[in-house]
Design an enzyme around this catalytic site. Structure first.
Site, short mmCIF file in Angstrom:
data_model
loop_
_atom_site.label_atom_id
_atom_site.label_comp_id
_atom_site.label_asym_id
_atom_site.label_seq_id
_atom_site.Cartn_x
_atom_site.Cartn_y
_atom_site.Cartn_z
CB CYS A 1 -4.44 -9.74 -3.99
SG CYS A 1 -5.50 -8.70 -2.97
NE ARG B 1 -8.23 -9.53 2.34
CZ ARG B 1 -7.48 -9.76 1.26
NH1 ARG B 1 -7.22 -8.78 0.43
NH2 ARG B 1 -6.99 -10.95 1.05
CB CYS C 1 -0.82 -7.22 2.76
SG CYS C 1 -1.94 -8.61 2.79
CB CYS D 1 0.10 -10.06 0.14
SG CYS D 1 -0.78 -9.04 -1.07
CB CYS E 1 -5.00 7.15 -7.29
SG CYS E 1 -3.71 6.22 -8.14
CB CYS F 1 -4.52 7.50 -3.20
SG CYS F 1 -3.25 6.72 -2.17
CB CYS G 1 2.36 7.92 -4.51
SG CYS G 1 2.18 6.82 -5.92
#
Ligand code: SAM
Ligand code: DTB
Ligand code: SF4
Length: 337
Positions: A189, A261, A98, A129, A58, A61, A54
């Site tokens: 979400c 959640r 998801c 999702c 972040c 991550c 990616c």
């Protein structure tokens, strides 16, 4: 009936957090009972449909190309394989599937496959999702047309702390995508991560931002940082587990109708801590072998825990095509200060 508010101040949110634990738990559980069946949780299953490499940075991550975490990269998964996985998740009791991709935003050439995944999973009688990064207007409309129920896009932390965690996009980029998703009629979400070395004000700031959106996200994932070796946050100090419970409790009070959640980090939580989170208002979990790339507790352990607590998993209820906005006047999403 409790009022649904969108005008919380940081001071008010801090005051909720700072109460003695028993007062906070009592208040959160009271709200929980008013709006939800306290003995029911919704079960979602995650699948990483495109893994690693990616371009975003972040710091938490394992999938960022900026860090060396030894993760095996995988291009977009074949639609047939995704459907096989969704069937297994449904058989194991999940009502929502998801699908997550390590993208800054979905590449044009991959959109037809992604849309096909949404249609086919929906046809199986599961909620859908997706979390694919930033969306433009066209992509948002295509996903809504395909029948996507939820779009996951986390604010992750307070606007102030955000800049020390991610530099390749800004808070307003996140809010813009959330606004598009809401305007297209999909459910949102959106939650965040705690345990990244943030201060108490940042946990309050995150929840204040979510609660002050024009409509509360229907689903609010609270992740506890999984410290993955090779990421810049792999040595950060542990969060006091009671601060995780407090975050769940305050989320429940601020967003009474939302599903809250327990997301990442459940693998490291003992049964007692999870039970406390359910009492504090958590009513959704991820089950299955993995989150996206990190492990989850064994499914059999999860079912045993729910059984010991007398908690049932929620049945699948087909959702209406359009999400019901909680504030019809809300047009624009802006970072509330
Ligand atoms: N790339 C998309 C995006 O960022 O929106 C979707 C996938 S991304 C992995 C989804 C969420 O996973 C992030 O927003 C973050 O909250 C959570 N996450 C990622 N790595 C994590 C970690 N190590 N511990 C806890 N949560 C994590
Ligand atoms: C969310 O808030 N947490 C999930 C889901 N939404 C996409 C992802 C957690 C990822 C944890 C790290 C991993 O498994 O790679
Ligand atoms: Fe990419 Fe999402 Fe991971 Fe950030 S959280 S590096 S955007 S996959």
């Amino acid at each position: 009936m409790k009022e649904i508010r969108h005008n919380w101040s940081l001071q008010e949110v801090n005051q909720l957090f700072d109460q003695p634990m028993n007062d906070l738990l009592f208040q959160a559980h009271t709200v929980h009972r008013e709006f939800h069946n306290p003995n029911e949780v919704q079960v979602s299953t995650l699948l990483s449909i495109k893994t690693g490499a990616c371009p975003e940075d972040c710091k938490y991550c394992p999938q960022s190309a900026h860090y060396n975490t030894g993760l095996e990269k995988q291009k977009l998964m074949d639609v047939e394989k995704v459907i096989e996985e969704a069937k297994l998740a449904k058989k194991a009791g999940a009502t929502r599937f998801c699908m997550g991709a390590a993208w800054r935003s979905p590449p044009v050439a991959d959109m037809p496959y992604v849309l096909d995944m949404v249609r086919q999973v929906k046809d199986m009688g599961m909620e859908t999702c997706m979390t694919l990064g930033m969306l433009n207007d066209e992509q948002t409309a295509e996903l809504a047309d395909a029948g996507l129920d939820y779009y996951n896009h986390n604010l992750d932390t307070s606007p102030e702390f955000y800049e020390s965690i991610i530099t390749t996009r800004n808070y307003q980029d996140r809010l813009d995508t959330l606004g598009r998703v809401r305007d297209a009629g999909m459910k949102i979400c959106s939650g965040g991560i705690v345990g990244m070395g943030e201060g108490a004000d940042d946990r309050s700031g995150l929840l204040m931002q979510l609660a002050n959106l024009p409509a509360h996200p229907e689903s609010v994932p609270i992740n506890n940082l999984i410290k993955v070796e090779g990421t810049p946050l792999d040595q950060v100090d542990d969060l006091d587990p009671f601060d995780f419970v407090r975050t769940i409790a305050v989320a429940r009070i601020l967003m009474p109708l939302s599903q809250v959640r327990i997301s990442a980090g459940r693998d490291d939580m003992n049964d007692q801590l999870q039970a406390m989170c359910f009492f504090a208002g958590a009513n959704s979990i991820f089950c299955g072998e993995k989150l996206l790339t990190c492990p989850l507790p064994q499914q059999s352990d999860d079912m045993q825990l729910l059984d010991r607590l007398g908690i049932q998993s929620e049945e699948y209820k087909p959702s209406p095509k359009k999400a019901v906005a909680q504030d019809d006047n809300a047009q624009f999403y802006n970072a509330a200060g």
